[in-house]
Design a protein around this motif. Sequence first.
Motif, PDB file in Angstrom:
ATOM      1  N   TYR A 153       0.857  -1.187   0.000  1.00 36.01           N
ATOM      2  CA  TYR A 153       0.000   0.000   0.000  1.00 36.01           C
ATOM      3  C   TYR A 153       0.891   1.234   0.000  1.00 36.01           C
ATOM      4  CZ  TYR A 153      -4.443  -2.334   0.815  1.00 36.01           C
ATOM      5  OH  TYR A 153      -5.579  -3.082   0.682  1.00 36.01           O
ATOM      6  N   ILE A 154       0.717   2.084  -0.987  1.00 39.33           N
ATOM      7  CA  ILE A 154       1.552   3.267  -1.100  1.00 39.33           C
ATOM      8  C   ILE A 154       0.890   4.427  -0.380  1.00 39.33           C
ATOM      9  CG2 ILE A 154       2.568   4.916  -2.702  1.00 39.33           C
ATOM     10  CD1 ILE A 154       3.826   2.484  -3.475  1.00 39.33           C
ATOM     11  N   ALA A 172     -10.573   4.056   8.341  1.00 43.97           N
ATOM     12  CA  ALA A 172     -11.234   4.604   7.154  1.00 43.97           C
ATOM     13  C   ALA A 172     -10.480   4.227   5.884  1.00 43.97           C
ATOM     14  CB  ALA A 172     -11.348   6.121   7.264  1.00 43.97           C
ATOM     15  N   ARG A 222     -10.074  -0.202   5.003  1.00 41.25           N
ATOM     16  CA  ARG A 222     -11.154  -1.166   4.869  1.00 41.25           C
ATOM     17  C   ARG A 222     -11.318  -1.590   3.424  1.00 41.25           C
ATOM     18  NH1 ARG A 222     -16.759  -1.130   7.514  1.00 41.25           N
ATOM     19  NH2 ARG A 222     -17.038   0.761   6.307  1.00 41.25           N
ATOM     20  N   VAL A 223     -11.095  -0.661   2.523  1.00 42.52           N
ATOM     21  CA  VAL A 223     -11.198  -0.991   1.108  1.00 42.52           C
ATOM     22  C   VAL A 223      -9.800  -1.017   0.508  1.00 42.52           C
ATOM     23  CG1 VAL A 223     -13.529  -0.455   0.419  1.00 42.52           C
ATOM     24  CG2 VAL A 223     -11.980   1.363   0.973  1.00 42.52           C
ATOM     25  N   ARG A 224      -9.735  -1.276  -0.792  1.00 45.08           N
ATOM     26  CA  ARG A 224      -8.438  -1.518  -1.410  1.00 45.08           C
ATOM     27  C   ARG A 224      -7.656  -0.248  -1.711  1.00 45.08           C
ATOM     28  NH1 ARG A 224      -9.108  -6.919  -2.644  1.00 45.08           N
ATOM     29  NH2 ARG A 224      -9.892  -7.576  -0.648  1.00 45.08           N
ATOM     30  N   GLY A 225      -6.517  -0.468  -2.325  1.00 39.60           N
ATOM     31  CA  GLY A 225      -5.485   0.538  -2.489  1.00 39.60           C
ATOM     32  C   GLY A 225      -5.862   1.961  -2.828  1.00 39.60           C
ATOM     33  N   ALA A 226      -6.734   2.138  -3.820  1.00 38.87           N
ATOM     34  CA  ALA A 226      -6.986   3.495  -4.302  1.00 38.87           C
ATOM     35  C   ALA A 226      -7.481   4.400  -3.180  1.00 38.87           C
ATOM     36  CB  ALA A 226      -7.995   3.466  -5.446  1.00 38.87           C
ATOM     37  N   SER A 227      -8.384   3.901  -2.362  1.00 36.13           N
ATOM     38  CA  SER A 227      -8.907   4.721  -1.275  1.00 36.13           C
ATOM     39  C   SER A 227      -7.815   5.071  -0.284  1.00 36.13           C
ATOM     40  CB  SER A 227     -10.013   3.973  -0.535  1.00 36.13           C
ATOM     41  OG  SER A 227     -10.930   3.451  -1.433  1.00 36.13           O
ATOM     42  N   PHE A 228      -6.903   4.135  -0.066  1.00 32.78           N
ATOM     43  CA  PHE A 228      -5.815   4.383   0.872  1.00 32.78           C
ATOM     44  C   PHE A 228      -4.958   5.554   0.402  1.00 32.78           C
ATOM     45  CE2 PHE A 228      -1.482   3.509   2.387  1.00 32.78           C
ATOM     46  CZ  PHE A 228      -1.714   3.554   3.748  1.00 32.78           C
ATOM     47  N   VAL A 229      -4.625   5.544  -0.877  1.00 38.13           N
ATOM     48  CA  VAL A 229      -3.819   6.636  -1.425  1.00 38.13           C
ATOM     49  C   VAL A 229      -4.554   7.956  -1.274  1.00 38.13           C
ATOM     50  CG1 VAL A 229      -2.728   7.522  -3.476  1.00 38.13           C
ATOM     51  CG2 VAL A 229      -2.750   5.093  -3.070  1.00 38.13           C
ATOM     52  N   ILE A 230      -5.840   7.935  -1.594  1.00 40.21           N
ATOM     53  CA  ILE A 230      -6.625   9.167  -1.525  1.00 40.21           C
ATOM     54  C   ILE A 230      -6.654   9.695  -0.098  1.00 40.21           C
ATOM     55  CG2 ILE A 230      -8.971  10.057  -1.735  1.00 40.21           C
ATOM     56  CD1 ILE A 230      -9.306   8.336  -4.211  1.00 40.21           C
ATOM     57  N   VAL A 231      -6.885   8.806   0.854  1.00 49.53           N
ATOM     58  CA  VAL A 231      -6.907   9.242   2.253  1.00 49.53           C
ATOM     59  C   VAL A 231      -5.547   9.791   2.661  1.00 49.53           C
ATOM     60  CG1 VAL A 231      -7.063   8.444   4.633  1.00 49.53           C
ATOM     61  CG2 VAL A 231      -8.784   7.763   2.990  1.00 49.53           C
TER      62      VAL A 231
END
Lengths: 246, 390, 295
Positions: free
Chosen positions: B80-81, B128, B131-140
Amino acid sequence: MTEVRSLATANLTKAFGGVVALDGATVTFRHGQVNALIGPNGSGKTTFFNCVTGMIRPDSGQTTYRGQDITRRAPHAIVRAGIGRTFQLCRVFPRMSALDNVLAAVRPAGLVGQLRGARARVEVDRAWGWLTRLGIEHLADVEARTMSWGQQKLLELAGVLMSDPETVLLDEPAGGVNPALLDRIGTLVRELNAEGRTFVIVEHNMDLVMSVSDHIVVFDRGRPIAEGPPSLIRTDERVLGAYLGV
Amino acid sequence: MPSASEPTTAPTAATAPAVTLARRPVGRIVPAVAVLVLAAAVLSFPSLAPNPYILSAGVVVLNYAVLSTSWNFVGGFTGYISLGHGALAGLGAYGTALLVTRAGLPSFVALAVAALLVAALAVPIGFAALRVRGASFVIVSIALVLILLLVFQSWASLTGGSRGLVVPRPFPGLLRPEHHRVFYFLFAGLLGLALLAWWLIDRSRFGLGLKAIREDEDKAEALGTPTFAYKLVVFVVSAGFTALAGGLYALWFGDLDPVFQFSILTGSYMVLMALLGGVRHLFGPVVGALVVGFALEYFKVEFGNTPLHLVATGLLLALVVLFMPDGVLPAIGGLLNRLSRPTQSSIREVTAAQLRDERAAASAAEGTRDRGDAAAATAGGRPQSTRERA
Amino acid sequence: MPSGALLFQSVILGLLLGGLYALLAAGLTLYFGIMRVVMIAHSAFLILAAYLAWWSHSRLGVDPLLSMVVTVPLFFGCGVLLQRLLLARLRPVTLTMMSVLLTFAIAVVIEGLLGYVFTGTQRRIQLGYGSASFGLFGARIAVVKLIAFGLAAVALAALYLLMKKTTFGWALRATIQHRDAARLVGIETDRVAGYGFGIGLATAAVGGTALALDTTIYPSLHWHWIGPLMAIIVVGGLGSVPGAAMAAMVLGLMQSLLQIPLGTTWAQTIFYLALFATLAFRPQGFFGGRLAQRF
């Protein structure tokens, strides 16, 4: 044997947009037996697997395993309950060695256990045992992505078995596999079953299905239309109708 | 042992128990020697540094090394980036500074408390984001930087806003060169701690589970890994170390400005360093920090504060992503491997054979011939009546 | 309690702003739908277009709206090249993560180049009609804001028609929904994906021009846009264009209304609060978005 409660679903329903993949599927599998789940393409078999193993949330309905409701559990919790699965397009960890692929299936207990070395002797012994049993121990240190399709299928199975599931769900174990390997997989399923593991197999290869299974459930349009022993299913006209398209 | 080179032989070639016994110790000695040399080089740097400026540059590079190693807990293990780790460092820095100036805590107590607070804050953030995959992590992760910049700039009554926040020095009696020297060793100690933690996780079952998430998250979950919990735990650990690095920086530098503390660029430096060095390697981020940290300092001296350093950073990042996503360490490793073993074409043959040797030794009591059977019996845990292998 | 006229003005301004957000979020959603790419550089291109509009006005004396004659085709080409030459090279397994880094790198390069060429000075277009405004039930609406909204609305409508009514739009939607299936029915998905990126980036050209009409621009401004835009596409449900448009209007309106009690800076936090709340409680987004569950 049939009295023992095993994996069962009640009115399992799942729609993707307007497409109904599961339409109130109520199925009970037999504990301690080799169950097969067959049906034409698009009849909802893989969606059924995904719902049962928690990968997809069903819209409604219930899944129970040995009397426990497991409908809303996360996939890893369902593994913990004793159900392991393989994937239709066999999935292994591509950039891990075969040994690590198998070791990754270990579920350590507690915080301290998780921080222990991944290559603890006991675990490596077990992993090595499964690799040996599936005949791929010579590939233990080879990265999975460099293996052949058949080898990857065996490796995936080794990983699933490493988590010691009481019930094993196989999604098309014969897909893209050569006849020799097919025989071996069939034999292996029977052996593992004799050792006490329950199987549920989604498969299109009727030779394999008829030769290994004790109990067959036929799916069509997201629900079971027939079930029974191979001898009965072979001659059931509803099954023929579903496959040939009435 | 990580192996990055493409296989050049059929996997089955590994069956030959090649002449590896003689080479085996090399595989263990080389990393040990490397660690010793690296530690000696790091620790002797202050006495070799010709002037305080070079020493302070060393502190900066060490700070980068800690930051990118901390980032690599998430980026390296799970894949996860995060582009927002700069914000966690900034929180650590401001947390430490505010605990010292407002609550009157001793400097290093404040540092520890701030790190714990940031780690605690990482729980809801990770909840937050993960819970979902990579793209949301980057956005957060990006949103985190932007929102904190907004808050810390606007909430001037607490943070001093863009006027900055002065942090009292923990050792007021020290002269500037001594101050640098002390902090150099503090940063080196923190780096050692972070590396130790990374190494421990790397070889643990927890680490294997995290790497399984990186490879195929669904599959990891289907094999029983509680992926969300794993990701959350490692994110919190990463946040804690990042905050420690940020807080130590605050104590060293003594002056905080939201624009620099909550800069998206800080986070991108961490990514660039880790990626350049190699995210799958313990020392990857350190190597990356050396290269990029040196380059940044050089750039500052040569070109001053022009926007061109942005261009250079961006180009370097793009080049690494496009052409060297595994970093330089695997590339060098592969090269060395090819040079040192001209007769053997793949690193795997050796390691596979090594493993076999180890196993042979381990099951010597049972006799090597039926070691597989013995192990298989352990594995199945059930009576195996009808075993016949094709 | 703010007066009714003030509230009404805020609502109007919020809707005008929401229109611009909607256009830009549509571009972001398009990239995500096509390739699961979070295109960080979208807003950097937006600012680039704004600079080109400013430059063509202040140096060449051309009306900024005319700069679109150049920037729209130019950005379309850039989008196609970006997809075909750079993003398509990345490994599919790590595409989402690596594409974020790649587009981030592009954003940083654009910011650096803008700073180098135009310096960090704040720029603003001085238009003849820049200060013109008209009254509407006691609210004062600047003409340039209306023009900006009109641009966004026309571009969005064109995008809608393109997606729904043309063969290319059909192919693009098929590619977004199921790439392999699209390939099976004979769609050249690679080419379609490239054009899809071109169209996405063209929305940034239109948006940038609209932005330049009444906003002070500087090189690092794009960070203030990418945050809200990313929040919008998550709230709308990743991959859903109508969802993004709805979220854009709602959040734009909320931002505009919150500016009355909180001021401009704190009002921006609504985007981030909405983002965190969405991910924590409803990760699939609030306005549909089939893809979002998995990403």
